[in-house]
Enzyme design. Structure first.
Site, short mmCIF file in Angstrom:
data_model
loop_
_atom_site.label_atom_id
_atom_site.label_comp_id
_atom_site.label_asym_id
_atom_site.label_seq_id
_atom_site.Cartn_x
_atom_site.Cartn_y
_atom_site.Cartn_z
N ALA A 1 0.85 -1.19 0.00
CA ALA A 1 0.00 0.00 0.00
C ALA A 1 0.88 1.24 0.00
O ALA A 1 1.66 1.45 0.93
CB ALA A 1 -0.90 -0.01 1.23
N GLN B 1 0.25 -1.02 -5.26
CA GLN B 1 -1.07 -0.73 -4.70
C GLN B 1 -1.11 0.73 -4.26
O GLN B 1 -0.25 1.16 -3.48
CB GLN B 1 -1.35 -1.65 -3.51
CG GLN B 1 -2.77 -1.54 -2.99
CD GLN B 1 -3.02 -2.39 -1.76
OE1 GLN B 1 -2.28 -2.33 -0.79
NE2 GLN B 1 -4.09 -3.18 -1.78
N TYR C 1 -9.68 1.06 5.01
CA TYR C 1 -9.01 2.31 4.67
C TYR C 1 -9.97 3.23 3.91
O TYR C 1 -11.13 2.89 3.70
CB TYR C 1 -7.70 2.01 3.92
CG TYR C 1 -6.76 1.20 4.80
CD1 TYR C 1 -6.30 1.72 6.01
CD2 TYR C 1 -6.38 -0.10 4.46
CE1 TYR C 1 -5.47 0.98 6.85
CE2 TYR C 1 -5.55 -0.85 5.30
CZ TYR C 1 -5.10 -0.30 6.49
OH TYR C 1 -4.30 -1.03 7.34
N LEU D 1 -5.08 -17.15 3.33
CA LEU D 1 -4.80 -18.51 3.77
C LEU D 1 -4.78 -19.51 2.61
O LEU D 1 -5.38 -20.59 2.71
CB LEU D 1 -5.75 -18.92 4.89
CG LEU D 1 -5.40 -18.29 6.24
CD1 LEU D 1 -6.43 -18.61 7.30
CD2 LEU D 1 -4.01 -18.72 6.72
C1 LIG Z 1 2.93 -7.96 6.84
C2 LIG Z 1 1.63 -7.77 6.09
C3 LIG Z 1 1.39 -6.54 5.47
C4 LIG Z 1 0.22 -6.36 4.72
N1 LIG Z 1 0.03 -5.19 4.03
C5 LIG Z 1 -1.00 -5.09 3.14
C6 LIG Z 1 -1.08 -4.02 2.23
O1 LIG Z 1 -0.18 -3.18 2.13
N2 LIG Z 1 -2.16 -3.95 1.42
C7 LIG Z 1 -3.14 -4.92 1.45
O2 LIG Z 1 -4.11 -4.82 0.70
N3 LIG Z 1 -3.06 -5.98 2.26
C8 LIG Z 1 -2.00 -6.10 3.08
N4 LIG Z 1 -1.86 -7.22 3.84
C9 LIG Z 1 -2.83 -8.33 3.66
C10 LIG Z 1 -2.28 -9.34 2.67
O3 LIG Z 1 -2.06 -8.77 1.39
C11 LIG Z 1 -3.23 -10.54 2.52
O4 LIG Z 1 -4.44 -10.09 1.99
C12 LIG Z 1 -3.48 -11.23 3.87
O5 LIG Z 1 -2.28 -11.40 4.60
C13 LIG Z 1 -4.12 -12.61 3.65
O6 LIG Z 1 -3.30 -13.41 2.82
P1 LIG Z 1 -2.33 -14.58 3.44
O7 LIG Z 1 -3.21 -15.50 4.23
O8 LIG Z 1 -1.74 -15.24 2.22
O9 LIG Z 1 -1.31 -13.92 4.31
C14 LIG Z 1 -0.73 -7.42 4.62
C15 LIG Z 1 -0.47 -8.63 5.29
C16 LIG Z 1 0.70 -8.82 5.98
C17 LIG Z 1 0.96 -10.16 6.63
#
Ligand SMILES: Cc1cc2nc3c(=O)[nH]c(=O)nc-3n(C[C@H](O)[C@H](O)[C@H](O)COP(=O)(O)O)c2cc1C
Length: 358
Positions: free
Chosen positions: A57, A99, A181, A300
């Site tokens: 982001a 993003q 947001y 996940l």
């Molecule tokens: C360290 C971290 C930072 C994240 N920053 C953002 C972000 O900048 N923008 C966003 O849309 N989602 C952000 N997320 C959410 C992830 O993009 C993702 O949607 C979420 O972790 C679920 O996916 P996963 O189960 O594969 O981790 C972040 C997640 C993590 C773990």
């Protein structure tokens, strides 16, 4: 060949497989500027074989940062700092994406490892903006409601950020309409109590996000795609939900948005989120079939078989992985091996490549 490792095309852009790196804030900038951390972090994931690597982001104005350490894209210096990263991602075979975001009422908070209470002015905090003067929680900053002039200015800020992204070498933009947001705050009745053209009916709550999408799409090359990340539900009574997400996606498709990245939640602290493997994928599938447009599934997704099943059975067109790619930047290379696919490894790493199956 698996579906996961089959190419996928949006407009003129061909992705080499269906695995995208989900945007992840690194809280590692000074003054919003990308640095060596981001080059190594994002570069590793390009080397690791993902088809698209998305920069976290990135705030379109300084006040749009979640924390003082967030990425920004509001000046020429930010463009210059991001350009080598986009170049490295592309040179190493992945599509560079970014993003674009504004944190709204969830701005002015510390990086996660530095605390959770709102930042005071002495700690570098700043006044936060939102559709309505409704705070996220008791511990959150109290926002001021945006006026019409500020809304128009923010549309312009997103446009300039898109132009800077192109100049920096990015080939995909994702607009952040999710996770509580600013643009999500306009969409949800739980955070938007405006009585003007930007509040009330679904059409009115969607007006500002759609203005942003329309204006950004107008300046982004016709050959390149624009994604929107939605929270497809607030998981809260009286909030944003799947039916509204489907209607919004119809409008976004009409504007020329190319893919809906289907996340959820983040708007209110009391949401009851049924976290489980692939728990957000059904909403992606629902939007894909109702709106007949490409979608990404996220949340996940951790195993090659699970990812393959999602794209092979048409639950989504692509998968976005976040934490699993923090655990293993080379997950795509490993997944190819598990699924019996042959993919190119970086030449520098070829001597570590497992023997190819006959
Ligand atoms: C360290 C971290 C930072 C994240 N920053 C953002 C972000 O900048 N923008 C966003 O849309 N989602 C952000 N997320 C959410 C992830 O993009 C993702 O949607 C979420 O972790 C679920 O996916 P996963 O189960 O594969 O981790 C972040 C997640 C993590 C773990």
């Amino acid at each position: 060949m698996s579906t996961l490792f089959s190419p996928f095309q949006l407009r003129d852009l061909v992705f080499k497989n269906r695995i995208f790196v989900s945007p992840m804030c690194q809280y590692s900038c000074t003054d919003g500027l990308a640095n060596d951390w981001h080059l190594v972090h994002l570069g590793s994931r390009a080397v690791g074989g993902a088809a698209l690597v998305m920069v976290e982001a990135s705030a379109v104005t300084p006040a749009g940062r979640i924390s003082p350490q967030d990425m920004g894209i509001w000046s020429d210096a930010h463009t210059a700092a991001l350009a080598p990263i986009a170049d490295f991602i592309k040179t190493n075979g992945a599509v560079p994406a970014i993003q674009l975001a504004h944190a709204g009422r969830k701005a002015s908070t510390p990086a996660p490892w530095l605390g959770s209470a709102a930042l005071s002015p002495e700690q570098g905090g700043w006044p936060v903006l939102a559709p309505s003067a409704l705070a996220f929680s008791d511990a959150s900053p109290h926002p001021a409601a945006l006026d019409r002039v500020q809304i128009e200015q923010l549309v312009a800020d997103f446009v300039v950020a898109a132009q800077r992204s192109l100049e920096a070498g990015f080939e995909v933009i994702e607009l952040h309409f999710a996770h509580g947001y600013l643009l999500h705050e306009f969409l949800s009745p739980l955070s938007n109590s405006r009585t003007d053209d930007y509040g009330g009916s679904l059409e009115n709550r969607a007006r500002f996000p759609l203005e942003v999408a329309h204006a950004v799409r107008a300046v982004w090359p016709q050959t390149l795609p624009v994604f929107v990340r939605l929270s497809t539900t607030d998981w809260a009574e009286g909030g944003w939900d799947l039916a509204q997400s489907i209607q919004l996606s119809h409008w976004l498709k009409a504007i020329g948005i190319d893919l809906i990245d289907c996340s959820s939640g983040g708007l209110v602290p009391h949401a009851r989120v049924p976290v489980a493997p692939g728990f957000q994928t059904p909403n992606a599938t629902a939007i894909r079939s109702a709106v007949e447009m490409p979608v990404g599934a996220v949340g996940l997704i951790t195993s090659p078989a699970q990812a393959e099943q999602i794209v092979a059975t048409g639950l989504a067109d692509v998968v976005l992985l976040a934490r699993e790619l923090l655990r293993d930047p080379y997950w795509p290379l490993h997944a190819a091996q598990v699924l019996g696919d042959t993919v190119d490894w970086p030449q520098q790493y070829e001597r570590a490549q497992p023997p190819r199956r006959k």
